[in-house]
Design a protein around this motif. Structure first.
Motif, PDB file in Angstrom:
ATOM      1  N   GLN A  42       0.703  -1.242  -0.113  1.00  0.00           N
ATOM      2  CA  GLN A  42      -0.024  -0.041  -0.115  1.00  0.00           C
ATOM      3  C   GLN A  42       0.889   1.316   0.094  1.00  0.00           C
ATOM      4  O   GLN A  42       0.313   2.270   0.618  1.00  0.00           O
ATOM      5  CB  GLN A  42      -0.971   0.091   1.036  1.00  0.00           C
ATOM      6  N   GLY A  43       1.962   1.272  -0.551  1.00  0.00           N
ATOM      7  CA  GLY A  43       2.791   2.389  -0.676  1.00  0.00           C
ATOM      8  C   GLY A  43       3.781   2.757   0.648  1.00  0.00           C
ATOM      9  O   GLY A  43       4.521   3.696   0.663  1.00  0.00           O
ATOM     10  N   ALA A  44       3.708   1.988   1.412  1.00  0.00           N
ATOM     11  CA  ALA A  44       4.284   2.175   2.858  1.00  0.00           C
ATOM     12  C   ALA A  44       5.694   1.764   2.642  1.00  0.00           C
ATOM     13  O   ALA A  44       6.088   0.820   2.326  1.00  0.00           O
ATOM     14  CB  ALA A  44       3.827   1.370   4.058  1.00  0.00           C
ATOM     15  N   PRO A  45       6.860   2.587   2.460  1.00  0.00           N
ATOM     16  CA  PRO A  45       8.092   2.330   2.555  1.00  0.00           C
ATOM     17  C   PRO A  45       8.842   1.248   3.194  1.00  0.00           C
ATOM     18  O   PRO A  45       9.415   0.394   2.753  1.00  0.00           O
ATOM     19  CB  PRO A  45       8.906   3.665   2.629  1.00  0.00           C
ATOM     20  N   ASP A  46       8.506   1.166   4.394  1.00  0.00           N
ATOM     21  CA  ASP A  46       9.124   0.198   5.390  1.00  0.00           C
ATOM     22  C   ASP A  46       8.421  -1.377   4.760  1.00  0.00           C
ATOM     23  O   ASP A  46       9.153  -2.222   4.855  1.00  0.00           O
ATOM     24  CB  ASP A  46       8.987   0.259   6.883  1.00  0.00           C
TER      25      ASP A  46
END
Length: 76
Positions: A42-46
């Motif tokens: 969902q686009g969360a970098p981590d």
């Protein structure tokens, strides 16, 4: 040997665990019967880094299919 067997393996961010499962299935001669579904980041970098690592681990095995998503399908 396992012609009529299908194995569905779900994954997300735990590369070590999915590697252990795939290695076990490979040793048992069932890796070609495995279909892998990976939930997205969902686009969360981590989370993106972890999901890409899982996808890389899966690509090292000759599974029947690999289906991955960038969004979240919410496998629960």
């Amino acid at each position: 040997m396992y012609q009529d067997l299908s194995i569905l393996l779900f994954g997300h961010t735990r590369a070590t665990y999915i590697a252990d499962v795939l290695e076990s299935l490979d040793r048992q001669g069932a890796i070609s019967n495995v279909d892998v579904w990976l939930d997205g980041h969902q686009g969360a970098p981590d989370v993106k880094y972890k999901t890409e690592l899982v996808r890389e681990v899966v690509s090292n095995y000759k599974v029947r299919s690999l289906n991955s998503h960038n969004g979240s399908l919410g496998f629960r």
